[in-house]
Design a protein around this motif. Structure first.
Motif, PDB file in Angstrom:
ATOM      1  N   MET A   1       0.890  -1.043   0.030  1.00  0.00           N
ATOM      2  CA  MET A   1      -0.073  -0.071   0.065  1.00  0.00           C
ATOM      3  C   MET A   1       0.837   1.306   0.255  1.00  0.00           C
ATOM      4  N   THR A   2       2.012   1.250   0.863  1.00  0.00           N
ATOM      5  CA  THR A   2       2.840   2.285   0.771  1.00  0.00           C
ATOM      6  C   THR A   2       3.308   2.629  -0.470  1.00  0.00           C
ATOM      7  N   GLN A   3       3.902   1.697  -1.201  1.00  0.00           N
ATOM      8  CA  GLN A   3       4.557   1.699  -2.456  1.00  0.00           C
ATOM      9  C   GLN A   3       3.405   2.355  -3.631  1.00  0.00           C
ATOM     10  N   TYR A   4       2.076   1.828  -3.569  1.00  0.00           N
ATOM     11  CA  TYR A   4       1.133   2.285  -4.240  1.00  0.00           C
ATOM     12  C   TYR A   4       1.075   3.882  -4.071  1.00  0.00           C
ATOM     13  N   TRP A   5       0.661   4.401  -2.819  1.00  0.00           N
ATOM     14  CA  TRP A   5       0.582   5.927  -2.592  1.00  0.00           C
ATOM     15  C   TRP A   5       2.082   6.630  -2.891  1.00  0.00           C
ATOM     16  N   GLN A   6       3.220   6.045  -2.669  1.00  0.00           N
ATOM     17  CA  GLN A   6       4.383   6.761  -3.164  1.00  0.00           C
ATOM     18  C   GLN A   6       4.417   6.829  -4.659  1.00  0.00           C
ATOM     19  N   THR A   7       3.831   5.723  -5.482  1.00  0.00           N
ATOM     20  CA  THR A   7       3.713   5.976  -7.022  1.00  0.00           C
ATOM     21  C   THR A   7       2.631   6.956  -7.422  1.00  0.00           C
ATOM     22  N   ALA A   8       1.586   7.127  -6.818  1.00  0.00           N
ATOM     23  CA  ALA A   8       0.389   8.029  -6.857  1.00  0.00           C
ATOM     24  C   ALA A   8       1.119   9.546  -6.637  1.00  0.00           C
ATOM     25  N   VAL A   9       1.845   9.710  -5.456  1.00  0.00           N
ATOM     26  CA  VAL A   9       2.119  10.910  -5.433  1.00  0.00           C
ATOM     27  C   VAL A   9       3.217  11.279  -6.339  1.00  0.00           C
ATOM     28  N   SER A  10       4.172  10.432  -6.695  1.00  0.00           N
ATOM     29  CA  SER A  10       5.285  10.734  -7.609  1.00  0.00           C
ATOM     30  C   SER A  10       4.544  10.987  -9.086  1.00  0.00           C
ATOM     31  N   ASP A  11       3.441  10.330  -9.480  1.00  0.00           N
ATOM     32  CA  ASP A  11       2.846  10.654 -10.748  1.00  0.00           C
ATOM     33  C   ASP A  11       2.097  11.919 -10.631  1.00  0.00           C
ATOM     34  N   LEU A  12       1.347  12.381  -9.329  1.00  0.00           N
ATOM     35  CA  LEU A  12       1.077  13.568  -9.420  1.00  0.00           C
ATOM     36  C   LEU A  12       1.799  14.901  -9.372  1.00  0.00           C
ATOM     37  N   ASP A  13       3.038  14.680  -8.753  1.00  0.00           N
ATOM     38  CA  ASP A  13       4.169  15.739  -8.868  1.00  0.00           C
ATOM     39  C   ASP A  13       4.546  15.955 -10.290  1.00  0.00           C
ATOM     40  N   THR A  14       4.594  14.811 -11.071  1.00  0.00           N
ATOM     41  CA  THR A  14       4.923  14.715 -12.333  1.00  0.00           C
ATOM     42  C   THR A  14       4.043  15.635 -13.451  1.00  0.00           C
ATOM     43  N   ARG A  15       2.910  15.501 -13.299  1.00  0.00           N
ATOM     44  CA  ARG A  15       1.703  16.190 -13.852  1.00  0.00           C
ATOM     45  C   ARG A  15       1.865  17.563 -13.279  1.00  0.00           C
ATOM     46  N   LYS A  16       2.076  17.914 -12.050  1.00  0.00           N
ATOM     47  CA  LYS A  16       2.369  19.231 -11.846  1.00  0.00           C
ATOM     48  C   LYS A  16       3.358  20.042 -12.413  1.00  0.00           C
ATOM     49  N   ILE A  17       4.607  19.280 -12.300  1.00  0.00           N
ATOM     50  CA  ILE A  17       5.683  19.815 -13.032  1.00  0.00           C
ATOM     51  C   ILE A  17       5.528  20.174 -14.574  1.00  0.00           C
ATOM     52  N   SER A  18       4.865  19.186 -15.098  1.00  0.00           N
ATOM     53  CA  SER A  18       4.465  19.426 -16.670  1.00  0.00           C
ATOM     54  C   SER A  18       3.582  20.656 -16.795  1.00  0.00           C
ATOM     55  N   VAL A  19       2.566  20.865 -15.896  1.00  0.00           N
ATOM     56  CA  VAL A  19       1.984  22.180 -15.853  1.00  0.00           C
ATOM     57  C   VAL A  19       2.765  23.362 -15.805  1.00  0.00           C
ATOM     58  N   LEU A  20       3.621  23.310 -14.873  1.00  0.00           N
ATOM     59  CA  LEU A  20       4.679  24.189 -14.175  1.00  0.00           C
ATOM     60  C   LEU A  20       5.678  24.678 -15.627  1.00  0.00           C
ATOM     61  N   ASP A  21       6.048  23.524 -16.362  1.00  0.00           N
ATOM     62  CA  ASP A  21       6.894  23.576 -17.426  1.00  0.00           C
ATOM     63  C   ASP A  21       6.266  24.518 -18.723  1.00  0.00           C
ATOM     64  N   ARG A  22       5.113  24.566 -18.836  1.00  0.00           N
ATOM     65  CA  ARG A  22       4.096  25.214 -19.759  1.00  0.00           C
ATOM     66  C   ARG A  22       4.411  26.640 -19.513  1.00  0.00           C
ATOM     67  N   ILE A  23       4.430  27.061 -18.260  1.00  0.00           N
ATOM     68  CA  ILE A  23       4.436  28.571 -17.816  1.00  0.00           C
ATOM     69  C   ILE A  23       6.032  29.038 -17.387  1.00  0.00           C
ATOM     70  N   LEU A  24       6.627  28.400 -16.938  1.00  0.00           N
ATOM     71  CA  LEU A  24       8.100  28.646 -16.362  1.00  0.00           C
ATOM     72  C   LEU A  24       8.855  28.001 -17.265  1.00  0.00           C
ATOM     73  N   ILE A  25       9.699  28.986 -18.058  1.00  0.00           N
ATOM     74  CA  ILE A  25      10.662  28.448 -19.027  1.00  0.00           C
ATOM     75  C   ILE A  25      12.098  28.240 -18.143  1.00  0.00           C
ATOM     76  N   GLY A  26      12.647  27.076 -18.663  1.00  0.00           N
ATOM     77  CA  GLY A  26      13.834  26.877 -18.136  1.00  0.00           C
ATOM     78  C   GLY A  26      14.193  25.328 -17.616  1.00  0.00           C
ATOM     79  N   ARG A  27      15.440  24.917 -17.832  1.00  0.00           N
ATOM     80  CA  ARG A  27      15.908  23.548 -17.493  1.00  0.00           C
ATOM     81  C   ARG A  27      16.948  23.392 -16.686  1.00  0.00           C
ATOM     82  N   SER A  28      17.533  24.567 -16.175  1.00  0.00           N
ATOM     83  CA  SER A  28      18.607  24.885 -15.185  1.00  0.00           C
ATOM     84  C   SER A  28      18.302  24.318 -13.891  1.00  0.00           C
ATOM     85  N   ALA A  29      19.259  23.946 -13.380  1.00  0.00           N
ATOM     86  CA  ALA A  29      19.231  23.384 -11.761  1.00  0.00           C
ATOM     87  C   ALA A  29      18.368  24.167 -10.887  1.00  0.00           C
ATOM     88  N   ALA A  30      18.654  25.444 -11.149  1.00  0.00           N
ATOM     89  CA  ALA A  30      17.912  26.606 -10.368  1.00  0.00           C
ATOM     90  C   ALA A  30      16.401  26.314 -10.433  1.00  0.00           C
TER      91      ALA A  30
END
Length: 214
Positions: A1-30
């Protein structure tokens, strides 16, 4: 169950970062670090203070934060430094008809306009002390009263603020209310300057070239 939720949270974070990428330009570490931080705080109700030099794109960061939050209401922005102090209260809280000379009709303020969404107060360090006290009460009670009004109105908004000033020093010196500072500085976010992410300059130029009218 823990692994399931970790995967779900990871997928959610990935989708959010995809949304952020459309607005905030840049791939630098900062910028990658900034987007990771925003993806974590976006779905919460925590007030966010965006800090950075003038011109780093603090309003874009707020737009990205609002978009990734999933809030259904509007993003409403107010530049506290651009509105005369004697008009800022009416701009934020709205007013009733006849509240003052020239108030020939009711006006809904920016706080009400942000119902269910995000209120972005840019350059909040320029807000007069008297108005800071009224904003603090709104954050405590989640209610507002229009200028000239009698009843209170419930409000639901997420607050994001921005400033180029050292508000901590201003609060210590009495130039900014310390209690309000602690209310709005729950989750500080620092936006890197272009000098800190020179690797992103080609991407920024490419985006501007693609969006330029032809």
């Amino acid at each position: 169950m823990t692994q399931y939720w970790q995967t779900a949270v990871s997928d959610l974070d990935t989708r959010k970062i995809s949304v952020l990428d459309r607005i905030l330009i840049g791939r630098s570490a900062a910028m990658q670090q900034l987007k990771q931080v925003l993806s974590v705080v976006a779905p919460t109700e925590a007030p966010v203070m965006v800090q950075g030099e003038t011109g780093v794109g603090k309003e874009l960061v707020c737009e990205a934060l609002h978009t990734a939050s999933g809030r259904k209401g509007d993003l409403v922005a107010v530049n506290c430094a651009a509105i005369p102090a004697d008009l800022l209260e009416s701009e934020l809280f709205g007013h009733e008809k006849g509240a003052f000379t020239g108030a020939d009709q009711r006006r809904i303020g920016r706080i009400e306009q942000a119902q269910g969404g995000t209120l972005f107060l840019d350059e909040i360090g320029d807000m007069p002390l008297a108005l800071q006290a009224k904003l603090l009460r709104v954050l405590e009670t989640r209610r507002i009263q229009r200028v000239g009004g009698r009843g209170e109105i419930e409000v639901d908004f997420r607050l994001v603020t921005a400033t180029h000033r050292a508000l901590a020093s201003d609060a210590e010196a009495g130039r900014f209310r310390a209690d309000l500072y602690f209310r709005i500085n729950v989750f500080p976010v620092s936006v890197p300057s272009l000098a800190q992410r020179t690797d992103d300059i080609p991407l920024i130029c490419e985006r501007r070239s693609n969006t330029r009218p032809r």
